[in-house]
Scaffold this active site. Structure first.
Site, PDB file in Angstrom:
ATOM      1  N   TYR A  53       0.829  -1.202   0.000  1.00 43.49           N
ATOM      2  CA  TYR A  53       0.000   0.000   0.000  1.00 43.49           C
ATOM      3  C   TYR A  53       0.862   1.250   0.000  1.00 43.49           C
ATOM      4  O   TYR A  53       1.966   1.259   0.548  1.00 43.49           O
ATOM      5  CB  TYR A  53      -0.900   0.032   1.249  1.00 43.49           C
ATOM      6  CG  TYR A  53      -1.979  -1.008   1.281  1.00 43.49           C
ATOM      7  CD1 TYR A  53      -2.254  -1.816   0.180  1.00 43.49           C
ATOM      8  CD2 TYR A  53      -2.727  -1.222   2.439  1.00 43.49           C
ATOM      9  CE1 TYR A  53      -3.254  -2.771   0.223  1.00 43.49           C
ATOM     10  CE2 TYR A  53      -3.722  -2.177   2.490  1.00 43.49           C
ATOM     11  CZ  TYR A  53      -3.974  -2.957   1.388  1.00 43.49           C
ATOM     12  OH  TYR A  53      -4.947  -3.904   1.442  1.00 43.49           O
ATOM     13  N   GLY A 239     -17.148   2.327  -3.256  1.00 41.44           N
ATOM     14  CA  GLY A 239     -18.076   3.450  -3.185  1.00 41.44           C
ATOM     15  C   GLY A 239     -19.358   3.253  -3.966  1.00 41.44           C
ATOM     16  O   GLY A 239     -20.315   4.017  -3.797  1.00 41.44           O
ATOM     17  N   LEU A 241     -21.716   1.103  -3.660  1.00 38.14           N
ATOM     18  CA  LEU A 241     -22.874   0.787  -2.825  1.00 38.14           C
ATOM     19  C   LEU A 241     -23.224   1.899  -1.830  1.00 38.14           C
ATOM     20  O   LEU A 241     -23.996   1.698  -0.911  1.00 38.14           O
ATOM     21  CB  LEU A 241     -22.643  -0.539  -2.103  1.00 38.14           C
ATOM     22  CG  LEU A 241     -22.682  -1.749  -3.051  1.00 38.14           C
ATOM     23  CD1 LEU A 241     -22.090  -2.977  -2.395  1.00 38.14           C
ATOM     24  CD2 LEU A 241     -24.114  -2.014  -3.517  1.00 38.14           C
ATOM     25  N   GLY A 243     -24.177   4.630  -3.527  1.00 40.84           N
ATOM     26  CA  GLY A 243     -25.085   5.268  -4.466  1.00 40.84           C
ATOM     27  C   GLY A 243     -24.513   6.482  -5.169  1.00 40.84           C
ATOM     28  O   GLY A 243     -25.170   7.065  -6.036  1.00 40.84           O
TER      29      GLY A 243
END
Length: 345
Positions: A53, A239, A241, A243
């Site tokens: 990362y 992101g 879910l 909306g």
């Protein structure tokens, strides 16, 4: 906050885990530190990171997330307040910037672990995970397994556990786990740990969300019967879910910045997302929190790995722990799942 105990241990962790893979790419060091402090105030005691990362992985930012966590440990003196996980990468193309010796040989794990400890400015990691398998298998967006007759990998489950066991005995890692692994891989590690009295893989970190419930097909029975915990990552489907992409990909979002991540944008995934959003609207639920609450309450989930690029997002995501879904909501969610099963593996 709600808490659970990691399987087969006395390690108590929050049901919400703070994912950190944006730190060093989309988030600065100061913002990473701010997120840790905010999460701790809300009861979160669990951080997840990895040697590769921030994401997307590249030479300029490799290890940046661990370094940010390390400077927070040094500044705050709160290492003992946090349960920390990290991961060692398996082999892969375009990963040579991480180390010359990719994979899970004794040399590779030794090198990776010591470099992570140095960046993290700590003497130990609570849970050390294999980031993905060395063998060719169906991970990262692939549902069906296709056997590769040319594969060079040779079975080494026992050897990997023996290497990890040395570091457990030295106190450099407390527990071991897997990531992006299949039922076969988990089963083989469990078999070898029993047979040779070696450390047990106590957790597995896989993608799991309303658009990707593939692990319910075969893995979750193993989790239940063998007492292994699941750490879902991407519980909001990058992101999707929440909306926020229903009217088009947001320009400064993760999907907007890195369009190569397309798994949640196919036709069936979009249709399913719209259907899930309608359920949230019907029952006056925050869509993101409904999506997270579904994951939070699965019986095989030990801790849900959330990520955020802003404190506002982080507050909303952590707040999902207080959301209860009625039987009516769960029934409607399952109807959508039946209509659009696993559109984003």
């Amino acid at each position: 906050m709600k808490f659970t105990t990691l399987p087969n241990t006395d390690i108590k962790v929050s049901k919400i885990c703070l994912g950190t893979m944006t730190w060093g790419e989309q988030n600065t060091e100061a913002e990473g530190h701010e997120q840790i402090e905010f999460a701790l105030e809300k009861g979160v005691n669990f951080l997840d990171t990895a040697e590769m990362y921030s994401i997307p992985g590249k030479a300029e930012t490799q290890g940046s997330t661990e370094k940010i966590i390390g400077t927070w440990f040094k500044k705050s003196g709160k290492r003992e307040d946090v349960i920390l996980t990290s991961k060692v990468v398996g082999p892969g193309n375009s990963m040579e910037h991480i180390r010359d010796n990719l994979g899970f040989s004794k040399e590779a794990i030794t090198d990776a672990l010591h470099k992570s400890l140095k960046r993290l400015q700590t003497d130990y990691i609570d849970l050390y995970q294999l980031h993905w398998p060395e063998r060719n298998t169906n991970f990262f967006g692939k549902l069906g397994y296709e056997h590769d007759e040319e594969e060079k990998w040779e079975e080494n489950f026992q050897e990997v556990l023996e290497t990890l066991n040395e570091f457990v005995k030295e106190g450099k890692i407390r527990q071991v786990g897997l990531s992006n692994e299949t039922p076969y891989g988990l089963s083989r590690f469990l078999e070898e740990s029993r047979k040779h009295d070696l450390p047990k893989m106590i957790t597995i970190q896989n993608p799991y969300n309303l658009l990707n419930r593939k692990d319910e097909i075969g893995l979750t029975e193993i989790l239940h019967r063998e007492n292994v915990g699941l750490f879902p990552y991407s519980p909001l489907g990058m992101g999707t879910l929440s909306g926020k992409h229903l009217d088009g990909i947001q320009e400064n979002s993760r999907l907007g910045l890195f369009p190569q991540y397309k798994r949640y944008s196919n036709e069936h995934a979009v249709k399913a997302t719209i259907a899930y959003a309608e359920i949230a609207k019907k029952y006056n639920l925050n869509f993101a929190q409904m999506s997270l609450a579904f994951v939070n309450t699965r019986p095989f989930v030990s801790s849900n790995i959330i990520g955020a690029t802003s404190i506002k997002q982080l507050e909303e995501n952590i707040g999902s722990i207080e959301v209860k879904l009625s039987e009516e909501v769960l029934e409607e969610i399952n109807k959508v799942h039946e209509a659009y099963p696993n559109p984003a593996p």
